[in-house]
Design an enzyme around this catalytic site. Structure first.
Site, PDB file in Angstrom:
ATOM      1  N   GLU A  97       0.806  -1.223   0.000  1.00 45.26           N
ATOM      2  CA  GLU A  97       0.000   0.000   0.000  1.00 45.26           C
ATOM      3  C   GLU A  97       0.832   1.262   0.000  1.00 45.26           C
ATOM      4  O   GLU A  97       1.984   1.267   0.402  1.00 45.26           O
ATOM      5  CB  GLU A  97      -0.870   0.018   1.244  1.00 45.26           C
ATOM      6  N   CYS A 110       3.343   8.229   1.852  1.00 47.91           N
ATOM      7  CA  CYS A 110       3.975   7.171   2.634  1.00 47.91           C
ATOM      8  C   CYS A 110       4.051   5.930   1.748  1.00 47.91           C
ATOM      9  O   CYS A 110       3.018   5.415   1.321  1.00 47.91           O
ATOM     10  CB  CYS A 110       3.108   6.919   3.877  1.00 47.91           C
ATOM     11  N   CYS A 117       7.425  -8.096   5.733  1.00 43.92           N
ATOM     12  CA  CYS A 117       8.643  -7.680   6.434  1.00 43.92           C
ATOM     13  C   CYS A 117       9.160  -8.869   7.233  1.00 43.92           C
ATOM     14  O   CYS A 117       8.377  -9.671   7.739  1.00 43.92           O
ATOM     15  CB  CYS A 117       8.339  -6.508   7.371  1.00 43.92           C
ATOM     16  N   CYS A 121       8.628  -7.069  14.388  1.00 46.01           N
ATOM     17  CA  CYS A 121       8.404  -6.162  15.517  1.00 46.01           C
ATOM     18  C   CYS A 121       7.042  -6.475  16.144  1.00 46.01           C
ATOM     19  O   CYS A 121       6.052  -6.678  15.432  1.00 46.01           O
ATOM     20  CB  CYS A 121       8.475  -4.700  15.067  1.00 46.01           C
ATOM     21  N   CYS A 124       3.755  -4.384  15.304  1.00 45.61           N
ATOM     22  CA  CYS A 124       3.530  -4.032  13.902  1.00 45.61           C
ATOM     23  C   CYS A 124       2.822  -5.160  13.169  1.00 45.61           C
ATOM     24  O   CYS A 124       3.246  -6.318  13.220  1.00 45.61           O
ATOM     25  CB  CYS A 124       4.868  -3.722  13.236  1.00 45.61           C
ATOM     26  N   GLY A 174       7.471  -2.810   5.117  1.00 44.72           N
ATOM     27  CA  GLY A 174       8.848  -3.257   4.866  1.00 44.72           C
ATOM     28  C   GLY A 174       9.924  -2.488   5.598  1.00 44.72           C
ATOM     29  O   GLY A 174       9.674  -1.458   6.213  1.00 44.72           O
ATOM     30  N   GLU A 175      11.122  -3.040   5.553  1.00 43.96           N
ATOM     31  CA  GLU A 175      12.299  -2.413   6.160  1.00 43.96           C
ATOM     32  C   GLU A 175      13.186  -1.916   5.012  1.00 43.96           C
ATOM     33  O   GLU A 175      13.860  -2.706   4.345  1.00 43.96           O
ATOM     34  CB  GLU A 175      13.037  -3.443   7.025  1.00 43.96           C
ATOM     35  N   SER A 206      12.668   5.473   7.131  1.00 49.29           N
ATOM     36  CA  SER A 206      12.464   4.974   8.485  1.00 49.29           C
ATOM     37  C   SER A 206      13.011   3.559   8.600  1.00 49.29           C
ATOM     38  O   SER A 206      12.706   2.694   7.786  1.00 49.29           O
ATOM     39  CB  SER A 206      10.965   4.990   8.822  1.00 49.29           C
ATOM     40  N   SER A 228      13.163   3.636  14.442  1.00 43.80           N
ATOM     41  CA  SER A 228      12.123   3.099  15.320  1.00 43.80           C
ATOM     42  C   SER A 228      12.758   2.662  16.630  1.00 43.80           C
ATOM     43  O   SER A 228      13.301   1.570  16.715  1.00 43.80           O
ATOM     44  CB  SER A 228      11.436   1.914  14.634  1.00 43.80           C
ATOM     45  N   LEU A 229      12.695   3.518  17.622  1.00 43.69           N
ATOM     46  CA  LEU A 229      13.354   3.225  18.904  1.00 43.69           C
ATOM     47  C   LEU A 229      12.393   2.460  19.838  1.00 43.69           C
ATOM     48  O   LEU A 229      12.678   1.345  20.231  1.00 43.69           O
ATOM     49  CB  LEU A 229      13.843   4.535  19.530  1.00 43.69           C
ATOM     50  N   HIS A 230      11.309   3.066  20.191  1.00 48.06           N
ATOM     51  CA  HIS A 230      10.187   2.429  20.897  1.00 48.06           C
ATOM     52  C   HIS A 230      10.447   1.937  22.324  1.00 48.06           C
ATOM     53  O   HIS A 230       9.516   1.496  22.996  1.00 48.06           O
ATOM     54  CB  HIS A 230       9.583   1.281  20.084  1.00 48.06           C
ATOM     55  N   ASN A 305      -1.811   2.147  16.911  1.00 46.77           N
ATOM     56  CA  ASN A 305      -3.059   1.749  16.257  1.00 46.77           C
ATOM     57  C   ASN A 305      -3.224   0.245  16.379  1.00 46.77           C
ATOM     58  O   ASN A 305      -2.463  -0.509  15.789  1.00 46.77           O
ATOM     59  CB  ASN A 305      -3.051   2.158  14.784  1.00 46.77           C
ATOM     60  N   CYS A 348      -1.661   3.988  10.913  1.00 47.97           N
ATOM     61  CA  CYS A 348      -0.668   2.975  11.269  1.00 47.97           C
ATOM     62  C   CYS A 348      -1.322   1.738  11.867  1.00 47.97           C
ATOM     63  O   CYS A 348      -2.083   1.841  12.815  1.00 47.97           O
ATOM     64  CB  CYS A 348       0.280   3.517  12.325  1.00 47.97           C
TER      65      CYS A 348
END
Ligand code: SAH
Length: 374
Positions: A97, A110, A117, A121, A124, A174-175, A206, A228-230, A305, A348
């Site tokens: 998408e 985006c 992926c 994570c 995700c 994806g990464e 990202s 992406s730290l999180h 989300n 998201c």
């Protein structure tokens, strides 16, 4: 548009040096490549026949040997807030998408870099789908080309504004750094004066933190980096972003500081999805501020989300506010991402596992990191 199953070269996959080599193969001078790029990227032209300032025989050769093919649209939707979402075909059973977020002063697209992926994570939804394949450079560039085409005519321009897509964020599926080989040439086309001509500050990649590739990116590109730290500590980050077991926080941050240092004017933003009772306590905010102290880093707080089957919940507004205030008090620059397009599942993480219809039952959909900052 030429059919994708011809053996013709898709020009959307060629950054300028590659296009010049291709044009040379056809016996053309290098400036022909720039002329071609002008038609393709500035004017959105896909028919060689209509590129009237190119010699007729050169146009005929292009028609035979080249094509401009974008991913096919499976479905297109528009949110009440103006957010647009397209499901694009990767092959007979898979899709990916892209989402467009219009704002008064910019239009952010985006885009995806892979179908699925491999990084798994925990928060995700793409992870649930697993990894299918890398998108090609032409499929990555094709998303921006296609969005510009789909939006021209339907997007209200501000006076004097020429571009429709002004910002590109690689925050879809994806990464991107796991698909380095195809992503970097796409970045080159986004930034090239003869390509989409976007400023490097308006293109954001990202990553979940693939350390060796961050160093490699520093040598090849100078787009804005989002990481992406999180989590503020390795134990929690190991759980949320499993690549952390290979490249722990300290190592990852070193790579980020190197990225900022190695060419002036580069920026790094740390993404932090707020998960209720998991990573949203004031103590964790203080630990996060300590990690980043002394560096010109920004934190982007993201409301989680939820998607079917997830064990996480979005932090309460008061907890998010407290977390933000703790950071600000310690001198950290903070932005809070607004969620857009929820009514069309374009925000998201809203889309995991949704079945489109019976014929596209395996067209998995997913997560959109809508990079809108309040
Ligand atoms: N693989 C890259 C890019 C894709 S994900 C990366 O990890 O950065 C980009 C962003 O999507 C993540 O940083 C996170 O901010 C966001 N994201 C993923 N799942 C989400 C969810 N369920 N809710 C909110 N944001 C999510």
């Amino acid at each position: 548009m030429t059919s994708p199953d011809t053996i013709a070269t898709n020009l959307l996959g060629l950054p300028r040096p590659g296009l010049e080599a291709f044009v040379a193969e056809l016996g053309g001078k290098p400036f022909r490549a720039r002329q071609l790029m002008n038609w393709v990227y500035k004017r959105g032209e896909s028919s060689f026949e209509r590129m009237t300032d190119l010699a007729k025989d050169f146009r005929a050769q292009l028609a035979e040997r080249a094509c401009i093919v974008t991913p096919q649209i499976v479905t297109a939707r528009q949110s009440a807030d103006g957010t647009r979402k397209w499901l694009l075909r990767a092959d007979a059973t898979q899709a990916f998408e892209m989402v467009f977020i219009p704002e008064p002063d910019r239009g952010t697209l985006c885009i995806s870099s892979q179908v699925g992926c491999a990084l798994d994570c925990a928060f995700c939804s793409t992870a649930q789908q697993g990894f299918n394949r890398n998108l090609t450079t032409a499929e990555i560039v094709g998303q921006v080309w296609l969005a510009n085409r789909e939006l021209s005519g339907s997007f209200a321009h501000d006076s004097g504004r020429e571009r429709i897509v002004t910002n590109v964020v690689l925050m879809g599926m994806g990464e991107p750094l796991a698909n380095f080989r195809n992503v970097v040439p796409a970045l080159d086309i986004f930034l090239d004066d003869f390509g989409f001509d976007l400023s490097r500050r308006r293109v954001t990649l990202s990553t979940s933190g693939l350390v060796p590739q961050i160093y490699k990116l520093a040598e090849h590109s100078n787009v804005a980096l989002a990481v992406s730290l999180h989590a503020p500590d390795d134990d929690l980050r190991n759980e949320l972003v499993p690549i952390n077991r290979k490249h722990p926080i300290a190592e990852m941050l070193e790579a980020c500081w190197h990225y900022i240092d190695s060419r002036c004017g580069r920026s790094v933003t740390f993404e932090y999805v707020l998960l209720e009772g998991v990573n949203d306590s004031p103590a964790q905010a203080r630990a996060l501020a300590k990690l980043l102290a002394g560096h010109p880093a920004k934190v982007n707080l993201i409301p989680f989300n939820p998607f079917p089957g997830t064990r996480y919940r979005r932090s309460a507004p008061e907890a998010a506010q407290r977390f933000r205030d703790e950071l600000i008090r310690r001198g950290v620059l903070v932005t809070v991402r607004r969620t857009r397009g929820d009514d069309i599942d374009a925000a998201c993480g809203q889309l995991a596992g949704r079945v489109i219809d019976r014929t596209t039952a395996r067209l998995g959909t997913r997560v959109f990191a809508v990079a809108v900052q309040a």
